[in-house]
Design an enzyme around this catalytic site. Structure first.
Site, PDB file in Angstrom:
ATOM      1  N   HIS A 159       0.848  -1.199   0.000  1.00 35.37           N
ATOM      2  CA  HIS A 159       0.000   0.000   0.000  1.00 35.37           C
ATOM      3  C   HIS A 159       0.878   1.242   0.000  1.00 35.37           C
ATOM      4  CE1 HIS A 159      -3.435   2.527   0.639  1.00 35.37           C
ATOM      5  NE2 HIS A 159      -2.907   3.038   1.734  1.00 35.37           N
ATOM      6  N   ASP A 161       0.971   5.108  -0.129  1.00 35.48           N
ATOM      7  CA  ASP A 161       0.249   6.384  -0.010  1.00 35.48           C
ATOM      8  C   ASP A 161       0.955   7.462  -0.822  1.00 35.48           C
ATOM      9  OD1 ASP A 161      -1.878   5.911   2.011  1.00 35.48           O
ATOM     10  OD2 ASP A 161      -0.180   5.384   3.282  1.00 35.48           O
ATOM     11  N   ASP A 411       1.624  -1.279   4.463  1.00 37.62           N
ATOM     12  CA  ASP A 411       2.117  -0.017   3.896  1.00 37.62           C
ATOM     13  C   ASP A 411       3.568  -0.160   3.443  1.00 37.62           C
ATOM     14  OD1 ASP A 411      -0.304   0.889   4.678  1.00 37.62           O
ATOM     15  OD2 ASP A 411       0.414   2.348   6.143  1.00 37.62           O
ATOM     16  N   HIS A 561      -6.571   9.511  -0.054  1.00 36.55           N
ATOM     17  CA  HIS A 561      -7.239   9.419   1.250  1.00 36.55           C
ATOM     18  C   HIS A 561      -6.410   9.959   2.421  1.00 36.55           C
ATOM     19  CE1 HIS A 561      -5.248   5.472   0.587  1.00 36.55           C
ATOM     20  NE2 HIS A 561      -4.835   5.680   1.819  1.00 36.55           N
TER      21      HIS A 561
END
Length: 1162
Positions: A159, A161, A411, A561
């Site tokens: 993940h 970001d 992450d 997000h």
């Protein structure tokens, strides 16, 4: 819920079954009568005979069908796009009658589960479930897999970001580039290895840096199905604050880059980290050709309730969809997190032992439960494999099928080859053991989302998992249907994530300004290329195309997000802000140059020369409030003001510019006098409320998608000057002095009033707050405006109030009442416990015949939550009305649709707060409606009968324990603008309290919202002209043959690829038009109040839409512009057919995209 099923009983289990996914059957006809029950129960032979009869009819009509499983074959290109049949494809049928669907059609879906039903049922008691704290002790018998073995897909993922604790560029350099390198290297070593990737922002950046051979390896991995691009948006967008325009933009930007570069189109969406989920997303994905969705962060009690009934996989249907055209299949993850401890099964202490990156070598957090991963070898493989298989089997019992999804990642994982090898090597050994022991009834392997969903659909096709009486869906058998949204998210105890609806509100406002400016710029560029087909005109857009792409991508990036949510570190917020600010400047320069072409001022060398115009609103830096450019009108000169209308209808509106001197006159483009009003400019400064400059108001009329010119002149004979407003002043200390050239008086008495021809507003003078609204029919509404503050211990994500909000306004303060013939205003700088008030506010009403403005109340709050006095405080405004709403209200989802909200006593205050991207309203039993439109996303609640409360800003010292590592202390001065509308219905409708479906806004309310979100854009000439010189000819631009119907909205009109414009053949249809049709509540007044000429019940033809332009090659397409087979998108079959003839056939609530070509008439 006991609704009829269409696939229960004997007939379903014996006969091949397929349903037309766009079935036009109404729900009434599906209700099973007792006679049919009797037949189904007792006369199997009748069922068989009828079925065989239809079978032969189908054979005669369509030929021998392919095996059902052929629908589920992966399209060419493995992980993504290519040709091949979609699983939504179906045989062609004769076109049905072309009738424009009416607004009055009943828009109510029938489903098995609504999120309201779940909330009503759940007790929210947070029972400790043991190892799975938020669930229960999961067990199984052992025979569940005897007839259908367990098929386990372990899906490696990382993940990434695009900005959170580091900026997108910092993350790329430190982690994401290495992760993508690692994926290519490790997957290439073994074809059994799989991976999924989501964010195109990082992939595009890596692609630019990568060698040809690396790119080729990447493409090969995608083509052979080892690597799947899931979602494929620029980012994984937020679903609470993001507006649907920006969501479409960010997905389309990513998908288009992906298709152009790698040649695939994603069909599975992966959203593991947004903090709650909106059905708008499900709708948009369906209309983009997506087939399946995966979601994760929903309320833990809701996960438990769905798990208990094996309803974690369902078909998501829009609440307004009575025909099942919006259905999309959803997998919801069951546990607390998407990390490895919470994805292999219900016991995190065991699952953590199988996160092999948590061994000591890789620098990740060790397992907090004390038992750590150990390397798998021949000695321990049996014990380890059985241990993890036990978790897999337990997790499997929460779902209906024996196909299991197990994500493997977290992450920014898989940074090094060693880390990736540790995961792949250990898991492959475990899989080999499981697969070599048939007695385990399990098969485990690495997989992609496509592998999982394809296998699941094949199983659901073979085995009937439907429950008796289940409505389900025609798209896929065996699963319930669900409607509703998943707000407000709580991940544990009473930790509700409602703080991020408001965190960093300054940038939530910039987001919307960039959105509306991008939309207007795209529109201008399309008009410029359509009308001016000479090489000189193409130079400007082509030279600007890189900046346009950057603007699209900067808007897209902020939808992440941790972007628009306000949940990133300060320096990351600054990075987002700088990107948006740079793009805003670029777009405004392009618009100011385009004006010159469209108005026929000049065409030559625009790409090289500066523009004659500049935006009327300017921002000095990324975090500064926009300032109106002051026009210095010297005696004997005039300034041109050009106004662009980005709406589909003519705009009649009172507008305002700032001037340095009050003695000015306003003229239209024919040099005819226009009535105007002058009033002093005000500011948030107790010691100096008057700035010394002046506001000029006048009424404009600007054609749809067109331009109109006005002149601000000083010394123009024959016209009266702008009429000064009368001022009334209130100040306990008498510190307000009357500015020249105005006439001032003292505000006498306890109350003050301002009025126009529709309403009178009454204020409490000593507090400066709005008390009530009276209407000309002598009815009145209590408003009871209150400004208050919560003391709070939350952070960027969580709202954690310590008790209720307390009012902060004390008697005293200062007030300026402005009374003019066009605009009336009450400005209040209130007295508070602090020397410098954290808020001041204006309330305005307008007089303007044929304007929308005359019906609304404009509230503008200037907020400065600065300094340690306001630490751990959250600022709200509350309207305490006399509407008996039973604590039920309606708030919008992404500016696209409404959701019904109910305040529950069993949930804490913070859990009763909801997102408010653009609108919230309450409705009383008598049909009275109180609506608040906002031009930026905020949070809203109705905590007591008749109350509507909106949070304006929050300042929090502490981190709230969700990984950010800081509070929210970087508040900026900002203005929040609301348009308030009070309406009475003119026909009785069902009581809003007993109706569990969302209500729609009125047509007037839709238009108020559109005007607030898509304001007029004003541009001012940089230089004054002498009045003595020759007057310029009338200058305006009006491209539409007629305004569009009032309920038809142009979401976007653009040229997707301006750089390739001149190389593309005309057959490519280089322009795109995206339309949305509003659904409006027809029990409220339509024509009289919203000044509508027509609504979309009357057909629209694209071929005749523009003046002087021929529209050619019109064809329907998906919202990401990548699928031309519109039936696979869920649209009615005739949408594509009639589009080729130019007809717009659009049902209320739908968004439709068209590709077209434009040519000037010869």
């Amino acid at each position: 819920m006991a609704f009829s099923t269409r696939r229960g009983g004997w007939a379903r289990s014996l006969l091949p079954f397929s349903t037309n996914p766009k079935s036009k059957l109404t729900r009434k006809s599906r209700r099973r009568f007792s006679l049919r029950d009797f037949i189904f129960a007792n006369f199997f032979t009748i069922g068989l005979a009828i079925s065989l009869f239809f079978f032969f009819i189908v054979i005669l009509r369509y030929g021998v069908p392919r095996p059902i499983s052929s629908h589920f074959k992966s399209r060419a290109g493995g992980g993504g796009g290519g040709g091949g049949p979609s699983r939504f494809s179906k045989p062609t049928r004769k076109p049905s009658i072309r009738k424009v669907p009416s607004n009055d059609a009943v828009l109510k879906s029938v489903v098995d589960i609504t999120t309201k039903d779940l909330y009503d049922k759940i007790e929210f008691s947070d029972v400790d479930g043991g190892p799975w704290k938020q669930g229960w002790r999961v067990s199984y018998k052992g025979n569940e897999w005897d007839s259908e073995k367990l098929k386990i897909f372990v899906v490696p993922h990382s993940h990434n970001d695009p900005g959170w604790k580091l900026t997108v560029e910092e993350y790329y350099e430190r982690q994401s580039r290495h992760i993508l390198d690692t994926i290519v290297d490790t997957l290439s070593k073994d074809v059994r290895r799989k991976f999924i990737w989501e964010e195109m922002s990082y992939l595009e950046r890596w692609w630019r840096d990568s060698s040809e051979s690396k790119r080729e390896s990447f493409i090969n991995l995608v083509k052979n199905g080892q690597l799947e691009i899931v979602g494929g948006g620029w980012v994984m967008n937020d679903e609470a604050n993001s507006h649907y325009f920006a969501i479409i933009e960010q997905i389309a930007e990513g998908n288009r880059w992906l298709n152009d570069t790698i040649g695939v189109v994603p069909k599975n969406s992966w959203a593991i980290d947004p903090f709650g989920y909106s059905p708008t997303m499900a709708y948009l994905l369906r209309r983009m050709g997506f087939e399946n969705m995966l979601i994760h962060r929903t309320h833990y009690e809701l996960k438990k309730e769905l798990s208990l009934h094996k309803n974690l996989e369902y078909t998501w249907r829009q609440s307004w969809d009575a025909e099942e055209t919006t259905d999309i299949f959803v997998h919801m993850m069951p546990f607390y997190s998407y990390d490895v401890p919470h994805t292999c099964g219900p016991e995190p202490a065991i699952c953590c032992q199988f996160d092999f990156a948590r061994s000591h070598n890789f620098g990740y957090e060790l397992c907090p439960w004390g038992e750590h991963p150990v390397e798998t070898n021949q000695e321990n493989v049996q014990e380890r494999a059985l241990k993890i298989l036990d978790q897999y089997k337990k997790k499997s019992t929460l779902y209906r099928t024996n196909t299991l999804l197990v994500p493997l990642g977290d992450d920014f994982r898989y940074v090094t080859t060693d880390e990736a090898e540790a995961q792949f090597r250990n898991y492959q050994m475990l899989f080999d053991y499981i697969n070599s022991n048939p007695s385990l009834n399990a098969e485990a392997k690495f997989g992609t989302l496509e592998d999982y969903f394809q296998t699941l659909r094949e199983e659901a096709d073979r085995v009937n998992y439907s429950l008796p009486g289940e409505v389900g869906s025609g798209q896929i058998g065996g699963f319930p249907s669900l409607s509703g949204d998943f707000f407000t998210y709580a991940d544990r105890q009473q930790d509700y994530w409602s703080g991020y609806y408001v965190s960093r509100p300054f940038f939530k406002a910039v987001d919307r300004v960039l959105e509306q400016t991008l939309r207007a710029t795209e529109m201008m560029m399309a008009l410029l290329l359509g009308y001016c087909q000479r090489a000189q005109c193409e130079k400007l857009p082509m030279g600007f195309s890189h900046k346009l792409t950057a603007a699209r991508r900067n808007l897209a990036l902020f939808q992440h997000h941790d972007g628009v949510t306000g949940t990133a570190k300060d320096h990351v917020v600054q990075d987002y802000g700088n990107r948006m600010h740079a793009s805003l400047q670029d777009l405004q320069v392009f618009m100011s140059k385009s004006i010159e072409v469209l108005l026929g001022i000049r065409h030559e060398k625009l790409d090289q020369n500066p523009s004659q115009f500049e935006s009327e609103q300017v921002r000095s830096k990324y975090d500064a409030q926009p300032v109106h450019k002051a026009i210095s009108a010297r005696e004997g000169t005039y300034h041109s003001v050009v106004i662009f209308n980005p709406s589909e209808q003519t705009r009649e509106e009172v507008v305002m510019v700032i001037v340095n001197r009050p003695d000015v006159t306003v003229l239209d483009s024919n040099w005819t006098c226009v009535q105007s009003q002058i009033s002093p400019e005000l500011q948030h400064d107790k010691s100096k409320i008057f700035t010394g400059k002046h506001r000029v108001h006048w009424k404009v009329s600007v054609p749809a998608m067109g331009l109109q010119t006005y002149y601000i002149a000083n010394g123009f004979a024959g016209c009266e000057k702008a009429k000064p407003a009368r001022l009334k002043l209130f100040s306990e200390s008498n510190s307000l002095t009357c500015p020249t050239p105005y006439v001032c008086s003292k505000a006498e008495g306890d109350v003050a009033e301002i009025r126009n021809q529709h309403q009178t507003l009454t204020f409490d003078v000593s507090h400066g707050l709005l008390q009530k609204i009276s209407f000309k029919d002598s009815s009145q509404n209590v408003v009871g405006e209150e400004i208050g503050m919560y003391s709070s211990s939350g952070g960027a994500y969580l709202f954690k109030p310590d008790g209720d909000a307390q009012p902060i306004i004390e008697a005293g303060g200062q007030m300026v009442i402005t009374e003019g013939h066009l605009m009336q205003e009450v400005y209040s700088y209130p007295r508070t416990a602090w020397e410098k008030a954290p808020i001041s506010h204006s309330t305005r009403i307008y007089n303007g015949d044929n304007t929308i403005q005359e019906f609304l109340i404009e509230k503008e709050y200037h907020v400065e939550l600065l300094g340690s006095d306001f630490n751990n405080r959250e600022l709200i405004v509350r309207y305490k009305t006399d509407i008996d709403n039973k604590k039920i209200f309606y708030s919008d989802l992404n500016g696209f649709q409404m959701s019904r909200r109910e305040t529950y006593a069993k949930i804490p205050l913070q859990g009763n707060y909801y997102p408010m991207p653009s609108l919230a309203f309450m409705q009383g039993s008598n049909g009275q409606r109180f609506s608040v439109h906002t031009r930026q996303s905020l949070g809203v609640a109705s905590l007591k009968e008749g109350w509507l409360e909106i949070m304006l800003d929050r300042r929090l010292v502490r981190d709230d324990g969700r990984g950010l590592g800081q509070g929210v202390m970087d508040n900026r001065p900002m203005n929040v603008v609301f348009h308030i509308l009070v309406e009475s219905n003119i026909s009785s409708s069902s009581s809003s309290v007993s109706n569990h479906f969302p209500l729609s806004p009125s047509l007037l309310s839709h238009r108020v919202g559109a005007h607030l979100n898509y304001p007029l854009h004003a541009f001012v000439a940089k230089k004054a002209q002498e009045l003595s010189s020759a007057q310029p000819p009338p200058r305006s631009f009006s491209p539409l043959a007629a305004p569009l119907p009032c309920d038809l909205h142009i979401v976007g009109f653009k040229v997707p690829r301006p750089l390739k414009y001149s190389q593309q053949p005309l057959e490519d249809s280089r322009f795109v038009l995206i339309l949305q049709r509003y659904h409006w509540d027809s029990s409220y007044c339509r024509k009289g109040r919203s000044h509508c000429i027509s609504v979309a019940d009357e057909p629209v033809n694209l071929f005749y839409m523009f003046k002087g332009l021929a529209v050619l090659n019109a064809r329907a397409t998906s919202l990401n512009l990548l699928h031309d087979d519109t039936e696979m998108l869920g649209y009615p079959e005739q949408f594509a057919d009639v589009a080729q003839e130019g007809h717009v056939l659009i049902a209320p609530m739908e968004i439709q995209a068209y590709k077209l070509e434009l040519r000037p008439h010869q």
